[in-house]
Enzyme design. Structure first.
Site, PDB file in Angstrom:
ATOM      1  N   LEU A  51      17.537  -9.147   0.844  1.00 15.88           N
ATOM      2  CA  LEU A  51      16.563  -9.789  -0.032  1.00 15.88           C
ATOM      3  C   LEU A  51      15.728 -10.712   0.849  1.00 15.88           C
ATOM      4  O   LEU A  51      16.277 -11.514   1.607  1.00 15.88           O
ATOM      5  CB  LEU A  51      17.287 -10.577  -1.129  1.00 15.88           C
ATOM      6  CG  LEU A  51      16.489 -11.090  -2.332  1.00 15.88           C
ATOM      7  CD1 LEU A  51      15.769  -9.953  -3.050  1.00 15.88           C
ATOM      8  CD2 LEU A  51      17.403 -11.826  -3.308  1.00 15.88           C
ATOM      9  N   ASP A  52      14.400 -10.588   0.782  1.00 16.57           N
ATOM     10  CA  ASP A  52      13.517 -11.361   1.658  1.00 16.57           C
ATOM     11  C   ASP A  52      13.754 -12.864   1.521  1.00 16.57           C
ATOM     12  O   ASP A  52      14.105 -13.341   0.435  1.00 16.57           O
ATOM     13  CB  ASP A  52      12.049 -11.065   1.337  1.00 16.57           C
ATOM     14  CG  ASP A  52      11.591  -9.709   1.844  1.00 16.57           C
ATOM     15  OD1 ASP A  52      12.325  -9.094   2.640  1.00 16.57           O
ATOM     16  OD2 ASP A  52      10.492  -9.278   1.447  1.00 16.57           O
ATOM     17  N   PRO A  53      13.519 -13.632   2.594  1.00 11.39           N
ATOM     18  CA  PRO A  53      13.679 -15.092   2.527  1.00 11.39           C
ATOM     19  C   PRO A  53      12.842 -15.740   1.424  1.00 11.39           C
ATOM     20  O   PRO A  53      13.276 -16.725   0.815  1.00 11.39           O
ATOM     21  CB  PRO A  53      13.214 -15.560   3.912  1.00 11.39           C
ATOM     22  CG  PRO A  53      13.488 -14.398   4.810  1.00 11.39           C
ATOM     23  CD  PRO A  53      13.221 -13.179   3.965  1.00 11.39           C
TER      24      PRO A  53
END
EC number: 5.4.99.25
Length: 241
Positions: A51-53
């Site tokens: 999951l992207d930052p």
């Protein structure tokens, strides 16, 4: 259900975590792994899909013997909620890079916005963003992008959009709920959505709410999980004395 999934079991378990903004998926894995080690508990730990930052929401971790089942979780469909800012673009298709190519949005109607969303439903080919971890000629695409290079021939992949519901419109912001197959770049959908409306757009907010039948309502914070690890270690130590 949540207690059963998020218990700290000796043979392994799935941990459902509400990932905070700004953390990478590996940040979460590292924090959990370090806590196990610090408390004398030997556990393998891995995530079941990154999951992207800049995204929040459901991140699933597997520990112990459950790490052998990671691939069965990775293939599950995903659900997201989020927001797109219309009338402007970014190179990364999200807020990680600077805005450019500004455009007026006041002429857009609700019906046009809903119709544009409907056009994304179904199976399609999707190119990964330049700012992504996809490999191209021995380098990640983001490495090429940071060198100022564009790779127009980057390989597309098959994805499917099951639902793209517009849940709010306050131009230039459009809010949405999205159900997609694994590996779908929501950032690319945001960019392409803006292009389809003729004004550009990028993803300003993203929250993962489901992985298959697993829901964000079942998730706990990183702190909650760390506290359970400590309590498990204390109970284990007490049984040894």
């Amino acid at each position: 259900m949540m207690d059963r999934l998020n218990c700290v079991c000796p043979d392994g378990e799935f941990l459902l975590i509400d990932k905070p903004l700004g953390w990478t998926s590996f940040d979460v894995v590292a924090r959990i792994r370090t806590s196990y080690k610090k408390n004398g508990l030997k556990r393998k730990v891995g995530h079941c899909g990154t999951l992207d930052p800049l995204a929040t929401g459901l991140l699933m971790l597997a520990t112990g013997k459950k790490t052998k089942e990671i691939s069965s979780i990775e293939i599950l469909d995903k659900e997201y909620t989020g927001a797109i800012k219309l009338g402007v673009k970014t190179p990364s298709y999200d807020g990680e890079t600077e805005e450019f190519d500004f455009c007026e949005t006041s002429h857009l109607t609700s019906s046009e916005i809903h119709e544009a969303a409907r056009q994304f439903l179904g199976k399609q080919q999707q190119k990964p963003p330049m700012f992504s971890a996809t490999w191209h000629k021995g380098k990640r695409l983001y490495e090429h992008a940071r060198q100022g290079k564009d790779i127009p021939e980057r390989k597309s992949k098959d994805v499917e959009v099951f639902a793209f519901d517009i849940t709010g419109i306050e131009l230039p912001i459009v809010r949405f709920r999205l159900q997609v197959t694994k590996g779908t770049y929501v950032r690319s959908i945001a960019n392409d959505f803006g292009e389809r409306l003729g004004v550009g757009g990028y993803l300003t907010e993203l929250r993962r709410t489901k992985i298959g039948d697993f829901s964000i309502s079942q998730a706990e914070t990183v702190s909650d999980i760390l506290e359970k690890i400590v309590k498990t270690a204390e109970a284990h130590q007490a049984n040894l004395t």
